[in-house]
Scaffold this motif. Structure first.
Motif, PDB file in Angstrom:
ATOM      1  N   ARG A  16       0.818  -1.221   0.000  1.00  0.00           N
ATOM      2  CA  ARG A  16       0.000   0.000   0.000  1.00  0.00           C
ATOM      3  C   ARG A  16       0.853   1.273   0.000  1.00  0.00           C
ATOM      4  O   ARG A  16       0.437   2.285  -0.531  1.00  0.00           O
ATOM      5  CB  ARG A  16      -0.916   0.017   1.223  1.00  0.00           C
ATOM      6  CG  ARG A  16      -1.830  -1.180   1.321  1.00  0.00           C
ATOM      7  CD  ARG A  16      -3.113  -0.932   0.620  1.00  0.00           C
ATOM      8  NE  ARG A  16      -4.027  -2.039   0.874  1.00  0.00           N
ATOM      9  CZ  ARG A  16      -4.855  -2.492  -0.043  1.00  0.00           C
ATOM     10  NH1 ARG A  16      -4.890  -1.949  -1.214  1.00  0.00           N
ATOM     11  NH2 ARG A  16      -5.656  -3.501   0.233  1.00  0.00           N
ATOM     12  N   ASP A  17       2.012   1.200   0.606  1.00  0.00           N
ATOM     13  CA  ASP A  17       2.902   2.360   0.697  1.00  0.00           C
ATOM     14  C   ASP A  17       3.570   2.594  -0.663  1.00  0.00           C
ATOM     15  O   ASP A  17       4.159   1.686  -1.232  1.00  0.00           O
ATOM     16  CB  ASP A  17       3.973   2.102   1.779  1.00  0.00           C
ATOM     17  CG  ASP A  17       4.830   3.308   2.038  1.00  0.00           C
ATOM     18  OD1 ASP A  17       5.670   3.622   1.174  1.00  0.00           O
ATOM     19  OD2 ASP A  17       4.682   3.916   3.109  1.00  0.00           O
ATOM     20  N   ARG A  18       3.440   3.819  -1.175  1.00  0.00           N
ATOM     21  CA  ARG A  18       3.980   4.119  -2.510  1.00  0.00           C
ATOM     22  C   ARG A  18       5.495   3.897  -2.576  1.00  0.00           C
ATOM     23  O   ARG A  18       6.030   3.537  -3.615  1.00  0.00           O
ATOM     24  CB  ARG A  18       3.648   5.559  -2.929  1.00  0.00           C
ATOM     25  CG  ARG A  18       2.163   5.851  -3.080  1.00  0.00           C
ATOM     26  CD  ARG A  18       1.368   4.874  -3.918  1.00  0.00           C
ATOM     27  NE  ARG A  18       1.830   4.721  -5.291  1.00  0.00           N
ATOM     28  CZ  ARG A  18       1.437   3.748  -6.121  1.00  0.00           C
ATOM     29  NH1 ARG A  18       0.570   2.842  -5.721  1.00  0.00           N
ATOM     30  NH2 ARG A  18       1.903   3.659  -7.334  1.00  0.00           N
ATOM     31  N   ARG A  19       6.195   4.099  -1.472  1.00  0.00           N
ATOM     32  CA  ARG A  19       7.646   3.860  -1.467  1.00  0.00           C
ATOM     33  C   ARG A  19       7.929   2.371  -1.643  1.00  0.00           C
ATOM     34  O   ARG A  19       8.885   1.990  -2.334  1.00  0.00           O
ATOM     35  CB  ARG A  19       8.280   4.389  -0.181  1.00  0.00           C
ATOM     36  CG  ARG A  19       8.144   5.904  -0.029  1.00  0.00           C
ATOM     37  CD  ARG A  19       8.492   6.339   1.362  1.00  0.00           C
ATOM     38  NE  ARG A  19       7.548   5.737   2.319  1.00  0.00           N
ATOM     39  CZ  ARG A  19       7.579   5.926   3.621  1.00  0.00           C
ATOM     40  NH1 ARG A  19       8.525   6.686   4.160  1.00  0.00           N
ATOM     41  NH2 ARG A  19       6.683   5.379   4.415  1.00  0.00           N
ATOM     42  N   ASN A  20       7.116   1.549  -1.024  1.00  0.00           N
ATOM     43  CA  ASN A  20       7.270   0.110  -1.181  1.00  0.00           C
ATOM     44  C   ASN A  20       6.998  -0.295  -2.629  1.00  0.00           C
ATOM     45  O   ASN A  20       7.752  -1.078  -3.213  1.00  0.00           O
ATOM     46  CB  ASN A  20       6.336  -0.625  -0.220  1.00  0.00           C
ATOM     47  CG  ASN A  20       6.602  -2.121  -0.185  1.00  0.00           C
ATOM     48  OD1 ASN A  20       7.671  -2.599  -0.496  1.00  0.00           O
ATOM     49  ND2 ASN A  20       5.583  -2.862   0.216  1.00  0.00           N
ATOM     50  N   HIS A 116       9.682  -3.068   2.181  1.00  0.00           N
ATOM     51  CA  HIS A 116       8.794  -3.600   3.217  1.00  0.00           C
ATOM     52  C   HIS A 116       9.059  -2.969   4.576  1.00  0.00           C
ATOM     53  O   HIS A 116       8.175  -2.957   5.431  1.00  0.00           O
ATOM     54  CB  HIS A 116       8.849  -5.124   3.245  1.00  0.00           C
ATOM     55  CG  HIS A 116       7.981  -5.704   2.170  1.00  0.00           C
ATOM     56  ND1 HIS A 116       6.619  -5.780   2.270  1.00  0.00           N
ATOM     57  CD2 HIS A 116       8.292  -6.175   0.931  1.00  0.00           C
ATOM     58  CE1 HIS A 116       6.122  -6.289   1.166  1.00  0.00           C
ATOM     59  NE2 HIS A 116       7.116  -6.531   0.330  1.00  0.00           N
ATOM     60  N   ALA A 117      10.240  -2.410   4.774  1.00  0.00           N
ATOM     61  CA  ALA A 117      10.491  -1.631   5.996  1.00  0.00           C
ATOM     62  C   ALA A 117       9.627  -0.377   5.968  1.00  0.00           C
ATOM     63  O   ALA A 117       9.046   0.015   6.988  1.00  0.00           O
ATOM     64  CB  ALA A 117      11.968  -1.276   6.122  1.00  0.00           C
ATOM     65  N   PHE A 118       9.507   0.255   4.806  1.00  0.00           N
ATOM     66  CA  PHE A 118       8.606   1.406   4.661  1.00  0.00           C
ATOM     67  C   PHE A 118       7.161   0.985   4.914  1.00  0.00           C
ATOM     68  O   PHE A 118       6.404   1.696   5.562  1.00  0.00           O
ATOM     69  CB  PHE A 118       8.686   2.016   3.253  1.00  0.00           C
ATOM     70  CG  PHE A 118       9.955   2.730   2.931  1.00  0.00           C
ATOM     71  CD1 PHE A 118      10.486   3.690   3.781  1.00  0.00           C
ATOM     72  CD2 PHE A 118      10.625   2.463   1.747  1.00  0.00           C
ATOM     73  CE1 PHE A 118      11.654   4.371   3.466  1.00  0.00           C
ATOM     74  CE2 PHE A 118      11.794   3.135   1.419  1.00  0.00           C
ATOM     75  CZ  PHE A 118      12.310   4.081   2.277  1.00  0.00           C
ATOM     76  N   GLY A 120       6.097  -1.558   6.638  1.00  0.00           N
ATOM     77  CA  GLY A 120       5.837  -2.041   7.982  1.00  0.00           C
ATOM     78  C   GLY A 120       5.102  -3.369   7.979  1.00  0.00           C
ATOM     79  O   GLY A 120       4.407  -3.719   8.934  1.00  0.00           O
ATOM     80  N   ARG A 121       5.260  -4.115   6.893  1.00  0.00           N
ATOM     81  CA  ARG A 121       4.577  -5.395   6.756  1.00  0.00           C
ATOM     82  C   ARG A 121       5.500  -6.381   6.050  1.00  0.00           C
ATOM     83  O   ARG A 121       6.260  -6.004   5.168  1.00  0.00           O
ATOM     84  CB  ARG A 121       3.297  -5.207   5.943  1.00  0.00           C
ATOM     85  CG  ARG A 121       2.450  -6.438   5.895  1.00  0.00           C
ATOM     86  CD  ARG A 121       1.040  -6.157   5.476  1.00  0.00           C
ATOM     87  NE  ARG A 121       0.301  -7.404   5.627  1.00  0.00           N
ATOM     88  CZ  ARG A 121      -0.873  -7.612   5.105  1.00  0.00           C
ATOM     89  NH1 ARG A 121      -1.470  -6.669   4.426  1.00  0.00           N
ATOM     90  NH2 ARG A 121      -1.489  -8.767   5.265  1.00  0.00           N
ATOM     91  N   LYS A 122       5.398  -7.630   6.423  1.00  0.00           N
ATOM     92  CA  LYS A 122       6.234  -8.660   5.807  1.00  0.00           C
ATOM     93  C   LYS A 122       5.859  -8.837   4.332  1.00  0.00           C
ATOM     94  O   LYS A 122       4.741  -8.509   3.918  1.00  0.00           O
ATOM     95  CB  LYS A 122       6.085  -9.968   6.562  1.00  0.00           C
ATOM     96  CG  LYS A 122       4.685 -10.566   6.477  1.00  0.00           C
ATOM     97  CD  LYS A 122       4.546 -11.780   7.345  1.00  0.00           C
ATOM     98  CE  LYS A 122       3.079 -12.228   7.334  1.00  0.00           C
ATOM     99  NZ  LYS A 122       2.832 -13.282   8.275  1.00  0.00           N
ATOM    100  N   PRO A 123       6.777  -9.382   3.535  1.00  0.00           N
ATOM    101  CA  PRO A 123       6.460  -9.668   2.136  1.00  0.00           C
ATOM    102  C   PRO A 123       5.337 -10.693   2.005  1.00  0.00           C
ATOM    103  O   PRO A 123       5.172 -11.564   2.853  1.00  0.00           O
ATOM    104  CB  PRO A 123       7.776 -10.223   1.578  1.00  0.00           C
ATOM    105  CG  PRO A 123       8.836  -9.674   2.476  1.00  0.00           C
ATOM    106  CD  PRO A 123       8.190  -9.610   3.847  1.00  0.00           C
ATOM    107  N   ALA A 124       4.607 -10.590   0.916  1.00  0.00           N
ATOM    108  CA  ALA A 124       3.459 -11.466   0.679  1.00  0.00           C
ATOM    109  C   ALA A 124       3.844 -12.937   0.605  1.00  0.00           C
ATOM    110  O   ALA A 124       3.083 -13.800   1.033  1.00  0.00           O
ATOM    111  CB  ALA A 124       2.748 -11.047  -0.609  1.00  0.00           C
ATOM    112  N   PHE A 125       5.040 -13.246   0.092  1.00  0.00           N
ATOM    113  CA  PHE A 125       5.404 -14.653  -0.086  1.00  0.00           C
ATOM    114  C   PHE A 125       5.570 -15.383   1.237  1.00  0.00           C
ATOM    115  O   PHE A 125       5.557 -16.613   1.264  1.00  0.00           O
ATOM    116  CB  PHE A 125       6.650 -14.817  -0.972  1.00  0.00           C
ATOM    117  CG  PHE A 125       7.959 -14.499  -0.294  1.00  0.00           C
ATOM    118  CD1 PHE A 125       8.640 -15.477   0.420  1.00  0.00           C
ATOM    119  CD2 PHE A 125       8.503 -13.237  -0.382  1.00  0.00           C
ATOM    120  CE1 PHE A 125       9.845 -15.187   1.033  1.00  0.00           C
ATOM    121  CE2 PHE A 125       9.708 -12.939   0.225  1.00  0.00           C
ATOM    122  CZ  PHE A 125      10.382 -13.917   0.935  1.00  0.00           C
TER     123      PHE A 125
END
Length: 159
Positions: A16-20, A116-118, A120-125
């Motif tokens: 969701r984060d544009r930086r991510n 994913h640090a931006f 704040g959530r783990k990768p989907a995989f």
């Protein structure tokens, strides 16, 4: 929702984060190319070079085409281009082939984890291994959306 829309929406929930998303536009193509490069050895000559990458590509292309014909065609073209680059690098010395393959792979994942640090959530995989195949499609879809293409898909996954 179509299978394509469900897949992109599920993957997009982790991005969701544009930086991510921006880091994924760089990191995922690097990883995608790296995997093909690394799978470009060994090569067996049966009139044409055959490698693990070339054996894998049709199945991946079919996976993408079954999700969506237009995005699938783009993904199949990208797979073919990556296989060509992989063959060219694999034909060079081991240090060149491995340096490019491993270098792109590691750099791409570093960029991914920064994103994913931006987020704040783990990768989907971590939750669904299929997302490793959806990630490259996500990049193609995001680029299409930036170009004003496939608005119906964009609207469906960002309701």
């Amino acid at each position: 929702m179509t299978r394509l829309e469900r897949s992109l929406a599920a993957y997009g929930a982790y991005h969701r984060d544009r930086r991510n998303v921006a880091t994924h536009l760089v990191g995922i193509p690097m990883i995608f190319l790296a995997v093909v490069v690394l799978l470009s050895r060994p090569a067996w000559d049966v009139g044409v070079p055959v490698t693990p990458a070339i054996l894998f590509a049709p199945g991946a292309g079919l996976f993408y085409l079954r999700l969506d014909l237009r995005f699938g065609a783009v993904m199949a073209l990208l797979l073919a281009l990556c296989c060509g680059a992989g063959l060219a690098l694999a034909a060079r010395g081991t240090a060149v082939w491995l340096g490019w393959g491993a270098g792109l792979f590691v750099a791409g994942w570093v960029i991914q984890f920064i994103g994913h640090a931006f987020e704040g959530r783990k990768p989907a995989f971590f939750d669904d291994l299929k997302s490793l195949l959806i990630g490259p499609l996500f990049v193609v879809a995001e680029l299409a959306f930036l170009l004003g293409l496939r608005r119906e898909v964009q609207a469906a996954i960002r309701h």
